[in-house]
Write a protein that holds these residues in place. Structure first.
Motif, short mmCIF file in Angstrom:
data_model
loop_
_atom_site.label_atom_id
_atom_site.label_comp_id
_atom_site.label_asym_id
_atom_site.label_seq_id
_atom_site.Cartn_x
_atom_site.Cartn_y
_atom_site.Cartn_z
N PRO A 15 -54.54 -25.73 -29.94
CA PRO A 15 -53.50 -26.15 -28.99
C PRO A 15 -53.84 -25.71 -27.57
CG PRO A 15 -52.54 -25.14 -30.94
CD PRO A 15 -54.01 -24.89 -31.02
N VAL A 16 -53.34 -26.49 -26.61
CA VAL A 16 -53.58 -26.19 -25.20
C VAL A 16 -52.35 -25.54 -24.57
CG1 VAL A 16 -54.08 -27.19 -22.93
CG2 VAL A 16 -55.29 -28.01 -24.96
N ASN A 17 -51.19 -26.12 -24.78
CA ASN A 17 -49.95 -25.55 -24.23
C ASN A 17 -48.91 -25.22 -25.29
OD1 ASN A 17 -50.19 -25.50 -21.24
ND2 ASN A 17 -50.56 -27.70 -21.48
N ALA A 18 -48.99 -25.90 -26.44
CA ALA A 18 -47.96 -25.74 -27.46
C ALA A 18 -47.88 -24.32 -28.01
CB ALA A 18 -48.18 -26.73 -28.59
N ASP A 19 -48.99 -23.59 -27.98
CA ASP A 19 -49.02 -22.24 -28.55
C ASP A 19 -48.93 -21.14 -27.49
OD1 ASP A 19 -51.48 -22.64 -27.39
OD2 ASP A 19 -52.61 -21.64 -28.98
N LYS A 20 -48.44 -21.49 -26.29
CA LYS A 20 -48.38 -20.50 -25.21
C LYS A 20 -46.97 -20.42 -24.63
CE LYS A 20 -53.23 -21.30 -24.05
NZ LYS A 20 -53.42 -22.26 -25.16
N PRO A 21 -45.98 -20.03 -25.45
CA PRO A 21 -44.59 -19.97 -24.96
C PRO A 21 -44.39 -18.99 -23.81
CG PRO A 21 -44.81 -18.89 -27.10
CD PRO A 21 -46.10 -19.61 -26.85
N GLN A 22 -45.31 -18.05 -23.64
CA GLN A 22 -45.17 -17.08 -22.57
C GLN A 22 -45.26 -17.72 -21.19
OE1 GLN A 22 -47.69 -17.27 -24.68
NE2 GLN A 22 -49.65 -17.18 -23.60
N ARG A 23 -45.83 -18.93 -21.09
CA ARG A 23 -45.91 -19.57 -19.78
C ARG A 23 -45.03 -20.82 -19.68
NH1 ARG A 23 -52.25 -21.53 -19.67
NH2 ARG A 23 -52.04 -23.51 -20.82
N ALA B 30 -43.44 -27.52 -32.92
CA ALA B 30 -43.26 -27.41 -34.36
C ALA B 30 -43.72 -28.67 -35.09
CB ALA B 30 -41.79 -27.12 -34.69
N GLU B 31 -43.66 -29.80 -34.40
CA GLU B 31 -44.12 -31.07 -34.98
C GLU B 31 -45.63 -31.26 -34.82
OE1 GLU B 31 -42.53 -33.17 -36.78
OE2 GLU B 31 -40.49 -32.39 -36.57
N GLY B 32 -46.30 -30.29 -34.20
CA GLY B 32 -47.73 -30.41 -34.00
C GLY B 32 -48.11 -31.25 -32.80
N ILE B 33 -47.18 -31.42 -31.85
CA ILE B 33 -47.42 -32.21 -30.66
C ILE B 33 -47.72 -31.28 -29.49
CG2 ILE B 33 -46.44 -33.88 -29.03
CD1 ILE B 33 -44.65 -34.90 -31.29
N ASP B 34 -48.79 -31.53 -28.79
CA ASP B 34 -49.17 -30.74 -27.62
C ASP B 34 -48.88 -31.56 -26.36
OD1 ASP B 34 -50.10 -28.57 -26.18
OD2 ASP B 34 -52.01 -28.44 -27.26
N TRP B 35 -49.07 -30.95 -25.20
CA TRP B 35 -48.74 -31.66 -23.96
C TRP B 35 -49.59 -31.16 -22.80
CZ3 TRP B 35 -45.39 -28.42 -26.59
CH2 TRP B 35 -45.12 -27.18 -26.01
N VAL B 36 -49.61 -32.00 -21.74
CA VAL B 36 -50.20 -31.66 -20.45
C VAL B 36 -49.11 -31.82 -19.41
CG1 VAL B 36 -51.86 -32.38 -18.68
CG2 VAL B 36 -52.54 -32.38 -21.09
N TRP B 37 -48.94 -30.80 -18.58
CA TRP B 37 -47.98 -30.90 -17.48
C TRP B 37 -48.61 -31.68 -16.33
CZ3 TRP B 37 -43.10 -29.49 -18.34
CH2 TRP B 37 -42.83 -28.50 -19.29
N GLU B 38 -47.84 -32.54 -15.72
CA GLU B 38 -48.40 -33.30 -14.60
C GLU B 38 -48.82 -32.39 -13.45
OE1 GLU B 38 -47.19 -36.78 -11.43
OE2 GLU B 38 -46.15 -36.70 -13.34
N HIS B 39 -48.08 -31.31 -13.25
CA HIS B 39 -48.44 -30.41 -12.15
C HIS B 39 -49.72 -29.61 -12.46
CE1 HIS B 39 -45.78 -27.79 -14.69
NE2 HIS B 39 -46.75 -26.92 -14.45
#
Length: 317
Positions: A2-10, A298-307
């Protein structure tokens, strides 16, 4: 990985930046987008006014000749009518109203006599509810002054755009997001292609991308199309499944709970069709809170923030 899905601290910092980015866009460009849409809508309303002789000629024949005029007629009543309300009052099928307004045509394979009866009932309801304080010439039984028609046209256009404000801005935001993805990919040597749904995804050449591809899947025994905003085949990924990207924006936190369930359903359908190795990524800008992000993770979906669009690099793009 994961790129962002596993980093709740940010997540908290990213949420704040995403909200700021959306608000900046809204304050700068949303008024212009809405004014442009209102101007275009006013021209459409004027055309509809002409087709109905400034609302003095409502008949099934007029509606058959100009199906798209129905949307302005709904906004010409007092009070303005939603599609479902008109369907209920006139006892007609909602699909008839939808096809007339969205596709500017009469539904095919409709029995002629039944169609005439339904259109007559629509004309009757519209005629009874026309806003005669706005269209003063209807009671005065005279031809309207040009200024009166222009004033009424502006009011009806405002009503139409008011009903469509969220979709208008959402469509403008989606176009902007896809343009941002396109600029990012072009700068990295990618080539844009026309979607070729008849080809398999694995046949997509390395270093290419396309927008708005429809993928066919089977749900409950029926074949349906799943729209994908962007499909990216990385330079080093030839012969494998490309990355599927969904552009998402939100101007508030209210509706994201419903939308996250739609995305979860989409990823399940894609996995059933393409396997668990499929990569489905969200491209986010706006109001997406921790509850939304946690659900998607939780559904295994990751994301990229536009910023932070450079996060695409971590997906191999």
């Amino acid at each position: 990985m994961p790129v962002n899905a596993d980093k709740p601290q940010r997540w908290k910092a990213d949420i704040a930046r995403s909200i700021d980015a959306f608000n900046a866009w809204f304050l700068k460009l949303a008024p212009r987008v809405f004014r442009d849409a209102r101007r275009d809508t006013a021209r459409q309303v004027m055309t509809g006014m002409s087709a109905t002789d400034n609302l003095r000629s409502l008949s099934p024949a007029v509606l058959k000749e100009n199906p798209g005029v129905l949307s302005l007629l709904r906004m010409a009543t007092c009070p303005p009518l939603a599609r479902d309300r008109l369907a209920g009052l006139a006892h007609v099928r909602k699909s008839l109203i939808h096809t007339m307004e969205e596709k500017n045509r009469i539904p095919p394979r409709v029995e002629a006599e039944e169609l005439c009866r339904e259109l007559a009932r629509i004309c009757d309801i519209i005629g009874r509810l026309l806003d005669r304080d706005l269209f003063t010439w209807l009671d005065e039984r005279r031809g309207p002054a040009r200024r009166a028609v222009e004033r009424a046209t502006t009011v009806v256009a405002d009503r139409l755009c008011g009903c469509l404000a969220d979709p208008i801005l959402r469509n403008a935001q989606e176009k902007r997001q896809l343009a941002r993805i396109g600029d990012y990919l072009d700068a990295r040597g990618y080539r844009r292609q026309t979607p070729r749904p008849e080809k398999t995804l694995c046949q997509m050449p390395a270093g290419t991308y396309c927008f708005r591809m429809n993928l066919r899947v089977v749900r409950e025994g029926a074949e349906i199309k799943i729209p994908i905003d962007a499909v990216i085949q990385p330079h080093s990924n030839g012969g494998n499944l490309p990355i599927l990207v969904e552009a998402k924006s939100a101007g508030d936190f209210t509706n994201t709970n419903k939308r996250r369930k739609e995305e979860a359903a989409k990823i399940h359908q894609l996995r059933a069709r393409l396997g668990d190795e499929i990569r489905f990524v969200l491209f986010l800008c706006g109001y997406f809170d921790s509850g939304y992000l946690g659900y998607e993770a939780a559904e295994g979906i990751d994301w990229v923030w536009e910023h932070r669009i450079e996060d695409f690099l971590e997906f191999g793009v």
